[in-house]
Design an enzyme around this catalytic site. Sequence first.
Site, short mmCIF file in Angstrom:
data_model
loop_
_atom_site.label_atom_id
_atom_site.label_comp_id
_atom_site.label_asym_id
_atom_site.label_seq_id
_atom_site.Cartn_x
_atom_site.Cartn_y
_atom_site.Cartn_z
N ASP A 192 0.79 -1.09 0.04
CA ASP A 192 0.07 -0.02 0.04
C ASP A 192 1.02 1.29 0.06
O ASP A 192 2.01 1.54 0.56
CB ASP A 192 -1.06 -0.03 1.27
CG ASP A 192 -1.77 -0.94 1.25
OD1 ASP A 192 -2.31 -1.26 0.16
OD2 ASP A 192 -2.31 -1.49 2.15
N ASP A 207 -6.83 -1.56 -4.71
CA ASP A 207 -8.03 -1.34 -3.60
C ASP A 207 -9.19 0.04 -4.33
O ASP A 207 -10.04 -0.45 -3.92
CB ASP A 207 -7.52 -0.65 -2.35
CG ASP A 207 -6.31 -1.55 -1.61
OD1 ASP A 207 -6.60 -2.93 -1.84
OD2 ASP A 207 -5.45 -1.24 -0.95
#
Length: 169
Positions: free
Chosen positions: A132, A150
Site C-alpha cells: 500500500d 484497492d
Amino acid sequence: MNTPDIRGQKSEIRNRQSGLAWLWLAALVLVLDQMTKLAVIQTMALHDAIPVTDFFNLVRAHNTGAAFSLLADQPGWQRIFFLAIGLVASGVILHLLRKTRGRPLFCLALALILGGAVGNVIDRLAYGHVVDFLDFHLGDWHWPAFNVADSGITVGAVLLVWQSLRKQP
C-alpha cells in the site's frame, strides 16, 4: 429506400457481445497497480513517507490483512484465506462477465473489481502481503493506506451498488 437503423445495429452488437470485452479495463487496472507498487518497492524503504500535500503522503506499507488491515495481526493463516477469496472472486467475476450482455455499468464495475482483485492476489503470492502507498490524512488522523487495486475494487463496488439502486442496465 430503406436506410438501416445504425443505432439499432449498435445496440444489437452490444447486446450480443459478452462482458469479456471489458477485460481490457481489468488488465489496465492490473498493470497500473503493479507498476505503481513496483515503483514504490524500488524507491522507498518500508514505512518511508514522502509528503506531497497537506493531506496526502506517499508511503510504503505492507498489509497482511484485508481492507483497513483487517486480520493483519493474525499469525499467517489469513494469507491463504485472502488468496483463496481473491482467486474465487476472480473466477466468479470472469463467469459473470462471460454471461453478461448489454449491461455496460455492471461490466465496468466487475472489470474494475477483477483488476484490483488480481493485483492484490499477485502481491500476496509474490511478497506475502499487499503493498500500500496512498496515504490521505487530516492532521494526525490517517485513513488506512491503500493502492490502485484497492481503488479499483472500491469504485467497482460503489458502481455495483449504484447500478442496483437504479434498476437499469
